[in-house]
Each structure stands twice: as structure tokens, then as C-alpha cells.
Design a protein around this motif. Structure first.
Motif, short mmCIF file in Angstrom:
data_model
loop_
_atom_site.label_atom_id
_atom_site.label_comp_id
_atom_site.label_asym_id
_atom_site.label_seq_id
_atom_site.Cartn_x
_atom_site.Cartn_y
_atom_site.Cartn_z
N ARG A 20 0.84 -1.18 0.00
CA ARG A 20 0.00 0.00 0.00
C ARG A 20 0.88 1.24 0.00
NH1 ARG A 20 -3.77 -0.63 5.03
NH2 ARG A 20 -1.97 -1.75 5.84
N LEU A 22 0.97 4.79 0.87
CA LEU A 22 0.21 5.72 1.68
C LEU A 22 0.65 7.16 1.52
CD1 LEU A 22 -0.06 3.69 5.01
CD2 LEU A 22 -1.61 3.70 3.06
N THR A 179 -8.08 7.31 5.76
CA THR A 179 -7.62 6.24 6.64
C THR A 179 -6.53 5.46 5.91
OG1 THR A 179 -9.12 4.53 5.82
CG2 THR A 179 -9.99 6.06 7.47
N PRO A 180 -5.80 4.59 6.59
CA PRO A 180 -4.78 3.77 5.90
C PRO A 180 -5.37 2.88 4.81
CG PRO A 180 -4.43 3.74 8.26
CD PRO A 180 -5.74 4.40 8.05
N TYR A 181 -6.69 2.69 4.83
CA TYR A 181 -7.31 1.82 3.84
C TYR A 181 -7.83 2.59 2.62
CZ TYR A 181 -7.23 -1.48 7.71
OH TYR A 181 -6.83 -2.29 8.74
#
Length: 260
Positions: A20, A22, A179-181
Motif C-alpha cells: 500500500r 500511503l 484512513t490507511p485503507y
């Protein structure tokens, strides 16, 4: 043998996790000053369902009252030059732009402002009012300039923007950031203009978004931050994955116990 099994389990865990990114603008090299001329800042245009706060002032207070009496509350202000200004209360009145781009303005009647920028609309109103009033001065504000941020952000909501200018990063900041997602590489912008709904994808991992016509938002824009694959997997298969992990752990534990 036991050490080899540990290494295998570690590698399985690392490769099973999705990567991911970020960081915003992760394609900008480190320790480098990045400069460019701003060319994508666009003056918002007046659209259907906008609510306009319009103030008319001149040296004649009686004439001002004719054009500011929109049926709502009015605030009165005395300017330094002695002119009196009556401003329509945003809560009780304002001028709603209809689906054809018209507003109902006192004395002037129906007048089309849709599709114009604020300076263009001010010029048009000044031109029309100058036929009736000496040296009119018009001020126009959007009373419902707002953007909505939903999806994978900390505080999804609709935000009213008093400055009438905001970019996508500032909107995300108002919503508490992703958010991290949140899928930073595929943010969805939903925009409605002149009866046309446009859906655009924005990659916030790339510095090219800074030059995009979508970097600066317009009134009533909606930002949707999609969840990444990790969040989708968690939402749909948490129970099944947990079952598989427990089963795998039991099998591995059994194998290790038999070997040693």
C-alpha cells in the motif's frame, strides 16, 4: 528443520500482504524543490440550485431597498462614504438559481446568471441596474458553496466553504484525511455542471494531479475515497480467513510436533 519452517511462515506472511502506497505525490524525488506555475485555478461558474447572496449599494438608500428587499431578513451597514447597504440574510433569503439559470431579482425580474462567473454576473447586474440607479455597486457570494467527502476518511461529511475556493487536499484535510485503507491512487470525483454529471478518477500518488483541472473543486463536488483491496477483504471474508488461519496454524503445529 524448525528454522526452515519459521522462514517459510515469515515469507508467506510477507507476500500475502498487499503493498500500500500511503504517501501523496510519491513520484516527487526526495530532496528536490518542485516548482510550477499555477494554471488550473478556475473561477467557479453559477449553476442551477446555487444560492446567491447579492448586495446592491449606491448613494441612495431608498433605491437600495428596492433591490435588496427579497423577502428575508436584512442586515444594514453604513459605509465610510455614507452609502447604506442592505444585505439579504442568507438563512431567510438569497437568490436560488433555477434549472434554466435564472434568478428572480427585485425590479429587474427574471435575469439569467447561470453559466457565468461571479465577475461576469456582477458586470451584468451592474449594467442592468445602471439604467435605474446612479453608480450601483453589486457584490455576489455563493451562500451554498459546499463539497462532500465520503468513503475511507476519518470524518466523512459535507462542508460549507466560505472562501469559495478549495482544492482536493484541503477537502480531505477537512474530513480528517484518508484512513490507511483509502485508495490514494484512485479517488473518485463526482461533479455536476450544466445538467451533466461527470465522474473522474484522481491519482493522489502522482504530482500530475497538481496540474489537473480537478485539483481545485467546484461547488457541490463529491469526493469518494474507495477502500483498497485489504479493506474489501476484511469486510467480506474476515470470518473465512480466520477459519483458514486457525486451520493452517493447527496443521503446522501438528507437523512440528510430529517432527520434533
Amino acid at each position: 528443520m524448525k528454522k526452515n519452517l519459521f522462514y517459510l511462515l515469515t515469507l508467506f506472511t510477507l507476500f500475502s500482504c498487499s503493498k500500500r502506497d500511503l504517501a501523496y505525490f510519491s513520484d516527487i524525488p526526495e530532496q528536490r524543490v518542485y516548482k510550477e506555475k499555477i494554471t488550473n485555478s478556475i473561477e467557479p461558474t453559477i449553476q442551477a440550485d446555487d444560492i446567491l447572496g447579492i448586495t446592491v449599494s449606491s448613494s441612495n438608500p431608498e433605491s437600495n431597498m428596492l433591490f435588496n428587499n427579497a423577502g428575508g431578513g436584512r442586515s444594514v451597514a453604513q459605509t465610510a462614504g455614507g452609502a447604506t447597504t442592505y444585505e439579504v440574510n442568507a438563512v431567510n433569503a438569497g437568490y436560488l438559481v433555477d434549472q434554466n439559470g435564472y434568478i428572480d431579482f427585485p425590479v429587474l425580474g427574471r435575469i439569467k446568471l447561470g453559466g457565468m462567473t461571479k465577475p461576469e454576473a456582477k458586470e451584468k447586474l451592474n449594467r442592468e441596474l445602471s439604467k435605474l440607479v446612479l453608480d450601483p455597486s453589486v457584490n455576489i457570494r455563493f451562500l451554498n458553496f459546499r463539497v462532500t467527502v465520503i468513503g475511507e476518511v476519518k470524518n466523512p461529511s459535507t462542508f460549507t466553504i466560505p472562501s469559495e475556493k478549495i482544492n482536493i487536499l484541503e477537502a480531505l484535510g477537512l474530513a480528517g484525511d484518508m484512513t490507511p485503507y483509502g485508495m490514494r491512487s484512485n479517488v473518485l470525483l463526482i461533479r455536476e455542471e450544466e445538467g451533466v454529471r461527470t465522474l473522474s478518477r484522481i491519482n493522489l500518488n502522482s504530482k500530475e494531479v497538481l496540474n489537473s483541472p480537478n485539483f481545485y473543486l467546484r461547488q457541490n463536488d463529491v469526493i469518494y475515497v474507495e477502500p483498497n483491496k485489504t479493506k474489501e477483504a476484511q469486510a467480506t471474508t474476515n470470518t473465512r480467513i480466520l477459519t483458514y488461519l486457525l486451520a493452517a496454524t493447527s496443521v503446522i503445529t501438528l507437523v512440528i510436533s510430529r517432527l520434533f
